[in-house]
Design an enzyme around this catalytic site. Structure first.
Site, PDB file in Angstrom:
ATOM      1  N   HIS A 236       0.786  -1.243   0.000  1.00 61.15           N
ATOM      2  CA  HIS A 236       0.000   0.000   0.000  1.00 61.15           C
ATOM      3  C   HIS A 236       0.825   1.304   0.000  1.00 61.15           C
ATOM      4  O   HIS A 236       0.759   2.095  -0.926  1.00 61.15           O
ATOM      5  CB  HIS A 236      -0.903   0.021   1.226  1.00 61.15           C
ATOM      6  CG  HIS A 236      -1.813  -1.144   1.388  1.00 61.15           C
ATOM      7  ND1 HIS A 236      -2.879  -1.381   0.566  1.00 61.15           N
ATOM      8  CD2 HIS A 236      -1.832  -2.150   2.301  1.00 61.15           C
ATOM      9  CE1 HIS A 236      -3.529  -2.466   0.967  1.00 61.15           C
ATOM     10  NE2 HIS A 236      -2.908  -2.953   2.009  1.00 61.15           N
TER      11      HIS A 236
HETATM   12  C1  BDR Z   1      -3.122   1.056   5.100  1.00 63.74           C
HETATM   13  O1  BDR Z   1      -3.451   0.623   6.423  1.00 63.74           O
HETATM   14  C2  BDR Z   1      -2.309   0.285   7.136  1.00 63.74           C
HETATM   15  O2  BDR Z   1      -2.499  -0.909   7.822  1.00 63.74           O
HETATM   16  C3  BDR Z   1      -1.175   0.223   6.127  1.00 63.74           C
HETATM   17  O3  BDR Z   1       0.057   0.660   6.711  1.00 63.74           O
HETATM   18  C4  BDR Z   1      -1.614   1.148   5.039  1.00 63.74           C
HETATM   19  O4  BDR Z   1      -1.209   2.478   5.292  1.00 63.74           O
HETATM   20  C5  BDR Z   1      -3.732   0.094   4.101  1.00 63.74           C
HETATM   21  O5  BDR Z   1      -5.108   0.026   4.259  1.00 63.74           O
END
Ligand code: BDR
Ligand code: CA
Length: 303
Positions: A236
């Site tokens: 992500h």
């Molecule tokens: C986002 O949520 C967090 O758990 C990750 O670091 C990322 O920023 C993804 O949904």
């Protein structure tokens, strides 16, 4: 070199994002601020310090920010794939560096205002600090070249059917930043539609582990997650940083975004409309294999 600030909540994929920023010659990482998210604020700050030192950048200033969302009392103990300490199975040496005194939001405003060249800010955690920056320092926020947000989605969720974690964790802040900023900032939302398709597969993780200690840290970080899935670990936050470093690596379209901060089942939803267009864009696609290689090859250069 484009000056870059990252507001984050490390977080395994935040770690990959920081590694990418440290390994990228196009940008100059001038500061990192932290927010409570994947784990509490003390841990996200400690993790940011340790990750930067591990990546050979112990002098990048780290400043702690909001320890809880703007309105909600707490994050209800979300840890998910990141484990109790935030970096999954990665165990980095503790950096002797400490966070700078002061608040993240003050630091961000000063860093943006001081910079001779316009700054890009990437937010890879809940948007609490960024909302406070917009509210308290609109002139500084207005000087940003661009804000890139990892969060939200056009058509899916990962913490509820309607919401992505970073937006769900502080929807009031996300509404301020994405729906009603009150400041003219070119903002790009990099959501799950793109990030869930940018995966570190088990094969790729095994190869990465052979490239050096940074690659090994990423592979260790995601090992437990990979053991529980047939696919791979989404990168992500690194996807948002990739777009900040090399604008255009993602296909981004003009849009408007309405964040639902009501109490109902859609709390944290990002309703993206392509009917109107302002200063906001949303990532709609990418060459995912090429993007994955771009990020992981850069991480490997850290040795
Ligand atoms: C986002 O949520 C967090 O758990 C990750 O670091 C990322 O920023 C993804 O949904
Ligand atoms: Ca994150």
């Amino acid at each position: 070199m484009r000056p870059l600030l990252i507001d984050c909540d490390p977080g395994i994929d935040d770690m990959v994002a920081l590694f990418l920023a440290c390994a990228s010659p196009e940008t100059d990482l001038i500061g990192v601020t932290t927010v409570a998210g994947n784990v509490g604020g003390l841990l996200t700050t400690r993790n940011a310090l340790d990750v930067l030192a591990f990546a050979g950048h112990p002098d990048v200033p780290v400043v702690a920010g909001a320890a809880r969302p703007l309105v909600a009392e707490n994050l209800r103990g979300h840890r998910g794939a990141h484990g109790d300490l935030g970096l999954g199975g990665a165990r980095l040496p503790q950096s002797p560096s400490q966070a700078r005194d002061g608040h993240a939001v003050t630091f961000l405003a000063e860093a943006i205002s001081r910079s001779a060249a316009p700054v890009t800010l990437v937010a890879t955690g809940p948007l609490t600090n960024v909302a406070l920056l917009f509210a308290l320092h609109p002139e500084a926020a207005g000087r940003l070249e661009r804000l890139v947000v990892m969060g939200g989605a056009i058509a899916t969720g990962n913490i509820t059917p309607a919401a992505e974690f970073n937006i769900w964790a502080d929807p009031e802040a996300a509404h301020r930043v994405l729906t009603a900023p009150g400041v003219d900032v070119l903002t790009t939302m990099v959501g799950l539609d793109v990030t869930l398709r940018t995966l570190i597969t088990p094969d790729r993780a095994a190869a990465l582990a052979q490239t050096g200690r940074a690659g090994r840290a990423v592979a260790d970080g995601i090992a437990e997650y990979l053991a529980g899935t047939d696919g791979g670990m989404p990168m992500h936050d690194a996807v948002a940083v990739a777009e900040a470093i090399t604008p255009g690596i993602l296909d981004c379209r003009p849009c408007t975004i309405e964040v639902d901060y009501g109490p109902g089942p859609s709390r944290g939803n990002t309703l993206v409309s392509f009917l109107g267009a302002g200063t906001t864009t949303v990532a709609v696609g990418a060459d995912h294999p090429a993007l994955t290689e771009f990020v992981l090859e850069r991480v490997a250069t850290l040795g």
